[in-house]
Design an enzyme around this catalytic site. Sequence first.
Site, PDB file in Angstrom:
ATOM      1  N   TYR A 147       0.840  -1.205   0.000  1.00  0.00           N
ATOM      2  CA  TYR A 147       0.000   0.000   0.000  1.00  0.00           C
ATOM      3  C   TYR A 147       0.877   1.258   0.000  1.00  0.00           C
ATOM      4  CZ  TYR A 147      -3.750   3.174   1.645  1.00  0.00           C
ATOM      5  OH  TYR A 147      -4.668   4.193   1.779  1.00  0.00           O
ATOM      6  N   LYS A 151       1.254   3.973  -3.006  1.00  0.00           N
ATOM      7  CA  LYS A 151       0.788   5.352  -2.821  1.00  0.00           C
ATOM      8  C   LYS A 151       1.922   6.349  -3.066  1.00  0.00           C
ATOM      9  CE  LYS A 151      -3.597   5.001  -1.781  1.00  0.00           C
ATOM     10  NZ  LYS A 151      -4.624   5.690  -2.576  1.00  0.00           N
ATOM     11  N   VAL A 189      -9.816   0.330  13.063  1.00  0.00           N
ATOM     12  CA  VAL A 189     -10.117   0.404  14.493  1.00  0.00           C
ATOM     13  C   VAL A 189     -11.534   0.914  14.749  1.00  0.00           C
ATOM     14  CG1 VAL A 189      -9.002   2.677  14.877  1.00  0.00           C
ATOM     15  CG2 VAL A 189      -9.228   1.034  16.750  1.00  0.00           C
ATOM     16  N   ASN A 192     -14.047  -1.871  13.701  1.00  0.00           N
ATOM     17  CA  ASN A 192     -13.980  -2.995  14.646  1.00  0.00           C
ATOM     18  C   ASN A 192     -14.631  -2.642  15.975  1.00  0.00           C
ATOM     19  OD1 ASN A 192     -12.701  -4.821  13.023  1.00  0.00           O
ATOM     20  ND2 ASN A 192     -10.798  -4.900  14.182  1.00  0.00           N
ATOM     21  N   TYR A 206      -4.915  -3.572  19.981  1.00  0.00           N
ATOM     22  CA  TYR A 206      -3.694  -4.200  19.479  1.00  0.00           C
ATOM     23  C   TYR A 206      -2.467  -3.598  20.174  1.00  0.00           C
ATOM     24  CZ  TYR A 206      -6.700  -5.810  15.599  1.00  0.00           C
ATOM     25  OH  TYR A 206      -7.693  -6.373  14.834  1.00  0.00           O
ATOM     26  N   PRO A 274       2.264   1.828  12.688  1.00  0.00           N
ATOM     27  CA  PRO A 274       2.884   3.103  13.093  1.00  0.00           C
ATOM     28  C   PRO A 274       2.564   3.478  14.538  1.00  0.00           C
ATOM     29  CG  PRO A 274       1.865   3.299  10.930  1.00  0.00           C
ATOM     30  CD  PRO A 274       1.427   1.981  11.490  1.00  0.00           C
TER      31      PRO A 274
HETATM   32  P1  NAD Z   1     -12.821   1.770   0.039  1.00  0.00           P
HETATM   33  O1  NAD Z   1     -12.195   0.427   0.002  1.00  0.00           O
HETATM   34  O2  NAD Z   1     -14.139   1.919   0.694  1.00  0.00           O
HETATM   35  O3  NAD Z   1     -12.935   2.368  -1.437  1.00  0.00           O
HETATM   36  C1  NAD Z   1     -12.025   2.081  -2.457  1.00  0.00           C
HETATM   37  C2  NAD Z   1     -12.815   1.767  -3.733  1.00  0.00           C
HETATM   38  O4  NAD Z   1     -11.896   1.508  -4.819  1.00  0.00           O
HETATM   39  C3  NAD Z   1     -13.680   0.519  -3.583  1.00  0.00           C
HETATM   40  O5  NAD Z   1     -15.000   0.803  -3.992  1.00  0.00           O
HETATM   41  C4  NAD Z   1     -13.020  -0.501  -4.491  1.00  0.00           C
HETATM   42  O6  NAD Z   1     -13.925  -1.451  -5.011  1.00  0.00           O
HETATM   43  C5  NAD Z   1     -12.395   0.394  -5.549  1.00  0.00           C
HETATM   44  N1  NAD Z   1     -11.266  -0.220  -6.252  1.00  0.00           N
HETATM   45  C6  NAD Z   1     -10.195  -0.851  -5.702  1.00  0.00           C
HETATM   46  N2  NAD Z   1      -9.368  -1.298  -6.672  1.00  0.00           N
HETATM   47  C7  NAD Z   1      -9.931  -0.928  -7.859  1.00  0.00           C
HETATM   48  C8  NAD Z   1      -9.563  -1.103  -9.220  1.00  0.00           C
HETATM   49  N3  NAD Z   1      -8.440  -1.760  -9.556  1.00  0.00           N
HETATM   50  N4  NAD Z   1     -10.363  -0.598 -10.184  1.00  0.00           N
HETATM   51  C9  NAD Z   1     -11.496   0.056  -9.853  1.00  0.00           C
HETATM   52  N5  NAD Z   1     -11.906   0.257  -8.581  1.00  0.00           N
HETATM   53  C10 NAD Z   1     -11.131  -0.241  -7.600  1.00  0.00           C
HETATM   54  O7  NAD Z   1     -11.751   2.736   0.709  1.00  0.00           O
HETATM   55  P2  NAD Z   1     -11.862   4.282   1.102  1.00  0.00           P
HETATM   56  O8  NAD Z   1     -11.634   4.371   2.558  1.00  0.00           O
HETATM   57  O9  NAD Z   1     -13.074   4.895   0.519  1.00  0.00           O
HETATM   58  O10 NAD Z   1     -10.574   4.871   0.380  1.00  0.00           O
HETATM   59  C11 NAD Z   1     -10.663   5.614  -0.826  1.00  0.00           C
HETATM   60  C12 NAD Z   1      -9.307   6.183  -1.177  1.00  0.00           C
HETATM   61  O11 NAD Z   1      -8.860   7.043  -0.135  1.00  0.00           O
HETATM   62  C13 NAD Z   1      -8.239   5.107  -1.359  1.00  0.00           C
HETATM   63  O12 NAD Z   1      -7.392   5.480  -2.436  1.00  0.00           O
HETATM   64  C14 NAD Z   1      -7.475   5.157  -0.058  1.00  0.00           C
HETATM   65  O13 NAD Z   1      -6.143   4.739  -0.207  1.00  0.00           O
HETATM   66  C15 NAD Z   1      -7.579   6.631   0.315  1.00  0.00           C
HETATM   67  N6  NAD Z   1      -7.430   6.850   1.768  1.00  0.00           N
HETATM   68  C16 NAD Z   1      -8.452   6.522   2.630  1.00  0.00           C
HETATM   69  C17 NAD Z   1      -8.273   6.719   4.001  1.00  0.00           C
HETATM   70  C18 NAD Z   1      -9.365   6.434   4.992  1.00  0.00           C
HETATM   71  O14 NAD Z   1      -9.153   6.634   6.206  1.00  0.00           O
HETATM   72  N7  NAD Z   1     -10.549   5.997   4.602  1.00  0.00           N
HETATM   73  C19 NAD Z   1      -7.049   7.228   4.478  1.00  0.00           C
HETATM   74  C20 NAD Z   1      -6.044   7.513   3.573  1.00  0.00           C
HETATM   75  C21 NAD Z   1      -6.242   7.337   2.211  1.00  0.00           C
HETATM   76  N1  UDP Z   2      -6.331  -1.290  16.106  1.00  0.00           N
HETATM   77  C1  UDP Z   2      -6.735  -1.777  17.352  1.00  0.00           C
HETATM   78  N2  UDP Z   2      -7.796  -2.635  17.401  1.00  0.00           N
HETATM   79  C2  UDP Z   2      -8.482  -3.018  16.296  1.00  0.00           C
HETATM   80  C3  UDP Z   2      -8.076  -2.514  15.028  1.00  0.00           C
HETATM   81  C4  UDP Z   2      -6.997  -1.659  14.982  1.00  0.00           C
HETATM   82  O1  UDP Z   2      -6.141  -1.447  18.388  1.00  0.00           O
HETATM   83  O2  UDP Z   2      -9.445  -3.797  16.427  1.00  0.00           O
HETATM   84  C5  UDP Z   2      -5.224  -0.324  16.046  1.00  0.00           C
HETATM   85  C6  UDP Z   2      -4.126  -0.664  15.040  1.00  0.00           C
HETATM   86  O3  UDP Z   2      -3.130  -1.482  15.649  1.00  0.00           O
HETATM   87  C7  UDP Z   2      -3.594   0.719  14.697  1.00  0.00           C
HETATM   88  C8  UDP Z   2      -4.811   1.643  14.858  1.00  0.00           C
HETATM   89  O4  UDP Z   2      -5.774   0.886  15.569  1.00  0.00           O
HETATM   90  O5  UDP Z   2      -2.610   1.116  15.616  1.00  0.00           O
HETATM   91  C9  UDP Z   2      -5.407   2.067  13.543  1.00  0.00           C
HETATM   92  O6  UDP Z   2      -5.579   0.910  12.746  1.00  0.00           O
HETATM   93  P1  UDP Z   2      -6.421   0.925  11.415  1.00  0.00           P
HETATM   94  O7  UDP Z   2      -6.414  -0.488  10.896  1.00  0.00           O
HETATM   95  O8  UDP Z   2      -7.728   1.570  11.658  1.00  0.00           O
HETATM   96  O9  UDP Z   2      -5.635   1.872  10.398  1.00  0.00           O
HETATM   97  P2  UDP Z   2      -4.101   2.306  10.181  1.00  0.00           P
HETATM   98  O10 UDP Z   2      -4.045   3.702  10.653  1.00  0.00           O
HETATM   99  O11 UDP Z   2      -3.180   1.405  10.962  1.00  0.00           O
HETATM  100  O12 UDP Z   2      -3.918   2.159   8.711  1.00  0.00           O
END
Ligand code: NAD
Ligand code: UDP
Length: 319
Positions: A147, A151, A189, A192, A206, A274
């Site tokens: 990932y 990115k 987190v 969950n 965790y 992290p």
């Molecule tokens: P999500 O999994 O709900 O949404 C991602 C979407 O992308 C899904 O609908 C999935 O089916 C689609 N997808 C994956 N691979 C694909 C492909 N090859 N072709 C077409 N579609 C595809 O996740 P999200 O939380 O909505 O995240 C959206 C974006 O934001 C992602 O790029 C993620 O890395 C970024 N992001 C999210 C968070 C967060 O906290 N939610 C944090 C940092 C970055």
């Molecule tokens: N985590 C936790 N319990 C859970 C799921 C996650 O304590 O049931 C912790 C995990 O170890 C991390 C933080 O929550 O430190 C955030 O995890 P998450 O998977 O939400 O996203 P991350 O920021 O690590 O991508």
Amino acid sequence: MGKRTVLITGAAGFLGSHLCDYVLGEGDSVIGVDNLSTGSLANVAHLANESRFQLIEKDICQPFDVGRVDFVFNFASPASPVDYSRLGIETLLVGSAGTINTLEIAHRYDASFLHASTSECYGDPEVHPQVETYWGNVNPVGPRSVYDEAKRFSEAAVTAYHRYHGVDTRLVRIFNTYGPRLQSSDGRVISNLMTQALRGEPLTIYGDGLQTRSFCYVSDLIEGIMRLSKVTEHTPVNIGNPIEWNMFECASEVLAVTGAKVELIFKPLPQDDPTRRRPDITKAKALLGWEPQVNLRSGLERSLEYFKACVSAEAAPHS
Ligand code: NAD
Ligand code: UDP
């Protein structure tokens, strides 16, 4: 100015679907593309009768063309550690070939481009809070590397299309975001702990639980992203909530909001998890006049009905 046609990849995902709602709300048309690997049609079911919205089921890792578009939001990618570990190669591909294919569309049609990057670019950060100028501390071969490195490659690709082809690009580094439509089984987190509390199960912490995250409510995040889409800024911008919580504090907010009386249980810390995360949002404040409005307690309250519905659906007998 006429209304725009906007391409959103990952449109059936958590953030992508909220973005669709916002863009449609501004009167523009949306072409959503999604392969439904981690997203769900349920996230866009309410748009079924919206004539300005269409969803194309497609994997963006193959070159594609949806016709002329004015703006591209590239949000396709598995996003939770559980999802991207399960879909490791797919995650590497969508963050490399998928991003290039989507940038090609912006280049072809002279469209503006905004890419969903992540705080994971900072890895396990040695600089705290994280400023955009920090280059990060990422393990290139650890379990999160599929990932993180995809990115980081995407950021390089987006920047190169700006530098070499003059594409009007933007990069948002998103910090942990939650809210309705967050997949309830994605292992994050908030999902969950909310579902565990609502099922009356112990909450899983965790490691020693002292690691921190900064949780942003989805409406704040989408507002920040939309503001960024309307300014000219090609270097990364952090969008997230700068209030930092350790896992005990987070669990205690979940218990307060759900009213659950359950224990905490400890599970091993995933490798390379992290130790801390907190965005420095000075740049977003100055550039966009943006800062989060929704604190964790009220964001969890606004998410409660959604998570209750998820838990009820699990309990319903399968037809
Ligand atoms: P999500 O999994 O709900 O949404 C991602 C979407 O992308 C899904 O609908 C999935 O089916 C689609 N997808 C994956 N691979 C694909 C492909 N090859 N072709 C077409 N579609 C595809 O996740 P999200 O939380 O909505 O995240 C959206 C974006 O934001 C992602 O790029 C993620 O890395 C970024 N992001 C999210 C968070 C967060 O906290 N939610 C944090 C940092 C970055
Ligand atoms: N985590 C936790 N319990 C859970 C799921 C996650 O304590 O049931 C912790 C995990 O170890 C991390 C933080 O929550 O430190 C955030 O995890 P998450 O998977 O939400 O996203 P991350 O920021 O690590 O991508």
